[in-house]
Design a protein around this motif. Structure first.
Motif, PDB file in Angstrom:
ATOM      1  N   HIS A   6      -3.896   3.996   1.489  1.00  0.00           N
ATOM      2  CA  HIS A   6      -4.130   2.565   1.217  1.00  0.00           C
ATOM      3  C   HIS A   6      -3.505   1.733   2.323  1.00  0.00           C
ATOM      4  O   HIS A   6      -2.281   1.651   2.447  1.00  0.00           O
ATOM      5  CB  HIS A   6      -3.522   2.174  -0.134  1.00  0.00           C
ATOM      6  CG  HIS A   6      -4.044   0.891  -0.676  1.00  0.00           C
ATOM      7  ND1 HIS A   6      -4.921   0.844  -1.745  1.00  0.00           N
ATOM      8  CD2 HIS A   6      -3.833  -0.398  -0.316  1.00  0.00           C
ATOM      9  CE1 HIS A   6      -5.214  -0.419  -2.012  1.00  0.00           C
ATOM     10  NE2 HIS A   6      -4.559  -1.186  -1.148  1.00  0.00           N
ATOM     11  N   CYS A   7      -4.366   1.095   3.106  1.00  0.00           N
ATOM     12  CA  CYS A   7      -3.897   0.299   4.229  1.00  0.00           C
ATOM     13  C   CYS A   7      -4.913  -0.795   4.520  1.00  0.00           C
ATOM     14  O   CYS A   7      -6.123  -0.576   4.374  1.00  0.00           O
ATOM     15  CB  CYS A   7      -3.740   1.198   5.448  1.00  0.00           C
ATOM     16  SG  CYS A   7      -3.370   0.306   6.961  1.00  0.00           S
ATOM     17  N   HIS A   8      -4.434  -1.984   4.898  1.00  0.00           N
ATOM     18  CA  HIS A   8      -5.324  -3.114   5.170  1.00  0.00           C
ATOM     19  C   HIS A   8      -5.334  -3.448   6.658  1.00  0.00           C
ATOM     20  O   HIS A   8      -4.866  -4.505   7.077  1.00  0.00           O
ATOM     21  CB  HIS A   8      -4.902  -4.319   4.334  1.00  0.00           C
ATOM     22  CG  HIS A   8      -5.133  -4.138   2.865  1.00  0.00           C
ATOM     23  ND1 HIS A   8      -6.393  -4.161   2.298  1.00  0.00           N
ATOM     24  CD2 HIS A   8      -4.269  -3.914   1.847  1.00  0.00           C
ATOM     25  CE1 HIS A   8      -6.293  -3.972   0.996  1.00  0.00           C
ATOM     26  NE2 HIS A   8      -5.023  -3.811   0.700  1.00  0.00           N
ATOM     27  N   CYS A  33      -8.922   2.459   4.216  1.00  0.00           N
ATOM     28  CA  CYS A  33      -8.775   1.002   4.197  1.00  0.00           C
ATOM     29  C   CYS A  33      -9.717   0.403   3.152  1.00  0.00           C
ATOM     30  O   CYS A  33     -10.931   0.334   3.386  1.00  0.00           O
ATOM     31  CB  CYS A  33      -9.098   0.415   5.558  1.00  0.00           C
ATOM     32  SG  CYS A  33      -7.990   0.929   6.866  1.00  0.00           S
ATOM     33  N   HIS A  61     -11.413  -7.508  -4.354  1.00  0.00           N
ATOM     34  CA  HIS A  61     -10.057  -7.566  -4.908  1.00  0.00           C
ATOM     35  C   HIS A  61      -9.995  -8.678  -5.951  1.00  0.00           C
ATOM     36  O   HIS A  61     -10.572  -9.758  -5.767  1.00  0.00           O
ATOM     37  CB  HIS A  61      -9.102  -7.850  -3.750  1.00  0.00           C
ATOM     38  CG  HIS A  61      -7.652  -7.736  -4.062  1.00  0.00           C
ATOM     39  ND1 HIS A  61      -6.994  -8.602  -4.911  1.00  0.00           N
ATOM     40  CD2 HIS A  61      -6.709  -6.867  -3.609  1.00  0.00           C
ATOM     41  CE1 HIS A  61      -5.721  -8.271  -4.975  1.00  0.00           C
ATOM     42  NE2 HIS A  61      -5.523  -7.215  -4.189  1.00  0.00           N
ATOM     43  N   GLU A  90     -10.986  -2.502  -2.842  1.00  0.00           N
ATOM     44  CA  GLU A  90      -9.934  -2.474  -3.855  1.00  0.00           C
ATOM     45  C   GLU A  90     -10.375  -3.337  -5.022  1.00  0.00           C
ATOM     46  O   GLU A  90     -10.599  -4.522  -4.865  1.00  0.00           O
ATOM     47  CB  GLU A  90      -8.635  -3.001  -3.254  1.00  0.00           C
ATOM     48  CG  GLU A  90      -7.469  -3.073  -4.168  1.00  0.00           C
ATOM     49  CD  GLU A  90      -6.191  -3.503  -3.443  1.00  0.00           C
ATOM     50  OE1 GLU A  90      -5.188  -3.688  -4.148  1.00  0.00           O
ATOM     51  OE2 GLU A  90      -6.184  -3.635  -2.220  1.00  0.00           O
ATOM     52  N   HIS A 126      -6.512  -1.821  -8.194  1.00  0.00           N
ATOM     53  CA  HIS A 126      -5.402  -2.767  -8.183  1.00  0.00           C
ATOM     54  C   HIS A 126      -5.079  -3.046  -9.649  1.00  0.00           C
ATOM     55  O   HIS A 126      -5.949  -3.486 -10.400  1.00  0.00           O
ATOM     56  CB  HIS A 126      -5.839  -4.037  -7.458  1.00  0.00           C
ATOM     57  CG  HIS A 126      -4.774  -5.076  -7.348  1.00  0.00           C
ATOM     58  ND1 HIS A 126      -4.015  -5.237  -6.205  1.00  0.00           N
ATOM     59  CD2 HIS A 126      -4.333  -6.019  -8.224  1.00  0.00           C
ATOM     60  CE1 HIS A 126      -3.162  -6.242  -6.381  1.00  0.00           C
ATOM     61  NE2 HIS A 126      -3.332  -6.724  -7.594  1.00  0.00           N
ATOM     62  N   HIS A 149      -3.509   2.259  -7.245  1.00  0.00           N
ATOM     63  CA  HIS A 149      -2.681   1.872  -6.101  1.00  0.00           C
ATOM     64  C   HIS A 149      -1.394   1.182  -6.556  1.00  0.00           C
ATOM     65  O   HIS A 149      -1.380   0.442  -7.539  1.00  0.00           O
ATOM     66  CB  HIS A 149      -3.535   0.958  -5.222  1.00  0.00           C
ATOM     67  CG  HIS A 149      -2.805  -0.052  -4.418  1.00  0.00           C
ATOM     68  ND1 HIS A 149      -1.915   0.281  -3.413  1.00  0.00           N
ATOM     69  CD2 HIS A 149      -2.847  -1.405  -4.443  1.00  0.00           C
ATOM     70  CE1 HIS A 149      -1.450  -0.823  -2.867  1.00  0.00           C
ATOM     71  NE2 HIS A 149      -1.990  -1.861  -3.473  1.00  0.00           N
ATOM     72  N   ALA A 150      -0.294   1.451  -5.837  1.00  0.00           N
ATOM     73  CA  ALA A 150       1.013   0.808  -6.077  1.00  0.00           C
ATOM     74  C   ALA A 150       1.398   0.869  -7.548  1.00  0.00           C
ATOM     75  O   ALA A 150       1.767  -0.134  -8.157  1.00  0.00           O
ATOM     76  CB  ALA A 150       0.982  -0.650  -5.590  1.00  0.00           C
ATOM     77  N   GLU A 197       1.012   6.045   0.258  1.00  0.00           N
ATOM     78  CA  GLU A 197       0.308   4.934   0.898  1.00  0.00           C
ATOM     79  C   GLU A 197       1.319   4.020   1.581  1.00  0.00           C
ATOM     80  O   GLU A 197       2.500   4.016   1.220  1.00  0.00           O
ATOM     81  CB  GLU A 197      -0.473   4.145  -0.159  1.00  0.00           C
ATOM     82  CG  GLU A 197       0.430   3.579  -1.258  1.00  0.00           C
ATOM     83  CD  GLU A 197      -0.313   2.963  -2.426  1.00  0.00           C
ATOM     84  OE1 GLU A 197      -1.460   3.359  -2.704  1.00  0.00           O
ATOM     85  OE2 GLU A 197       0.256   2.060  -3.066  1.00  0.00           O
ATOM     86  N   ASP A 199       0.174   0.545   2.316  1.00  0.00           N
ATOM     87  CA  ASP A 199      -0.280  -0.813   2.001  1.00  0.00           C
ATOM     88  C   ASP A 199      -0.035  -1.753   3.174  1.00  0.00           C
ATOM     89  O   ASP A 199       0.090  -2.958   2.997  1.00  0.00           O
ATOM     90  CB  ASP A 199       0.379  -1.360   0.741  1.00  0.00           C
ATOM     91  CG  ASP A 199      -0.399  -2.516   0.112  1.00  0.00           C
ATOM     92  OD1 ASP A 199      -1.607  -2.621   0.378  1.00  0.00           O
ATOM     93  OD2 ASP A 199       0.200  -3.315  -0.623  1.00  0.00           O
ATOM     94  N   ASP A 202       1.471  -5.036   4.243  1.00  0.00           N
ATOM     95  CA  ASP A 202       2.395  -5.388   3.161  1.00  0.00           C
ATOM     96  C   ASP A 202       3.262  -4.191   2.780  1.00  0.00           C
ATOM     97  O   ASP A 202       3.149  -3.111   3.346  1.00  0.00           O
ATOM     98  CB  ASP A 202       1.610  -5.879   1.939  1.00  0.00           C
ATOM     99  CG  ASP A 202       0.834  -7.148   2.208  1.00  0.00           C
ATOM    100  OD1 ASP A 202       1.338  -7.996   2.959  1.00  0.00           O
ATOM    101  OD2 ASP A 202      -0.280  -7.298   1.676  1.00  0.00           O
TER     102      ASP A 202
END
Length: 256
Positions: A6-8, A33, A61, A90, A126, A149-150, A197, A199, A202
């Motif tokens: 998970h990366c933006h 991504c 999102h 996401e 999310h 995620h997270a 991940e 992120d 962030d």
């Protein structure tokens, strides 16, 4: 094998920090991504063309629903048909602020799950301050797998996701000494249910200072932290994570 799940990179690129080194993934086999909104779609496709270790998911999102294109679900379906993303994401729900348009979030989330189901794609979720609502909606889609995620819920909620075939994403948040709850989850959950991940940009890990850019290559440091927490070798962890990711993303072509 190292994969940031998970990366933006689209955020980094869109903010015009177009430093070539941001896309040098020499330490990684893949960077996944997920998009935030439709404006990210073309950016992600261009990044993939530039570097095929950057793969992408497409979706809306929950915090970006005020900027949807006309006929958003048809728009997303056309993109899925034409560009074949690795997942839908996401997507999900975010009730953290308390003043969100919850019903609109639920409708768009459900519609995106319908697309994922139709095209047999995993999802990247999310789930901030809305885990029970997400789990309730997912019950309508028993064949969908993906990543929460997270993850920062309870052990009970984690088990519900696992029973549905989901993996749980952990990243920089668990590297802080105050993150007792997340550390407990990362320590006690079955290791075959976890992916890592960044992120980025962030959710910086504890060792990245306030003036530095979080980067997908921080996944190695996050993995070392996690391996120490679980008292396993980094090599064994790498193999386990590879298997976990292959289970969710068969289109990556990595053998489990």
């Amino acid at each position: 094998m190292w994969i940031d799940t998970h990366c933006h990179l689209d955020f980094i690129y869109e903010n015009k920090t177009k430093d070539e080194s941001l896309f040098d993934n020499s330490l990684l086999d893949f960077v996944i991504c997920p998009s935030a909104n439709h404006k990210s779609f073309n950016i992600l496709k261009k990044l993939n063309q530039k570097n095929n270790s950057i793969v992408y998911a497409l979706g809306y999102h929950p915090l970006y629903l005020s900027d949807l294109p006309e006929n958003p679900i048809q728009y997303l379906e056309n993109e899925i048909q034409n560009s074949h993303p690795i997942a839908v994401g996401e997507i999900g729900l975010d009730f953290y602020l308390g003043n969100e348009e919850k019903e609109i979030q639920k409708i768009i989330f459900h519609q995106q799950l319908e697309l994922a189901n139709k095209y047999n794609l995993p999802v990247i979720l999310h789930v901030r301050s809305a885990i029970d609502d997400v789990l309730k909606i997912l019950k309508d889609f028993p064949d969908i797998k993906g990543i929460a995620h997270a993850f920062n819920g309870s052990l009970q909620q984690a088990q519900q996701f696992i029973n549905m075939g989901f993996k749980l994403g952990f990243g920089g948040a668990m590297t802080y000494s105050r993150a007792k709850k997340i550390n407990r989850l990362a320590l006690e959950l079955p290791i075959d249910s976890i992916v890592l991940e960044t992120d980025a940009p962030d959710m910086k890990p504890a060792w990245v200072n306030a003036t530095s850019q979080n980067h997908p290559n921080e996944i190695r440091g996050i993995a070392e932290f996690f391996a120490q927490l679980r008292n396993i070798s980094v090599i064994d962890l790498s193999w386990q994570l590879k298997n976990n990711i292959a289970d969710i993303f068969p289109d990556l072509g990595i053998s489990s």
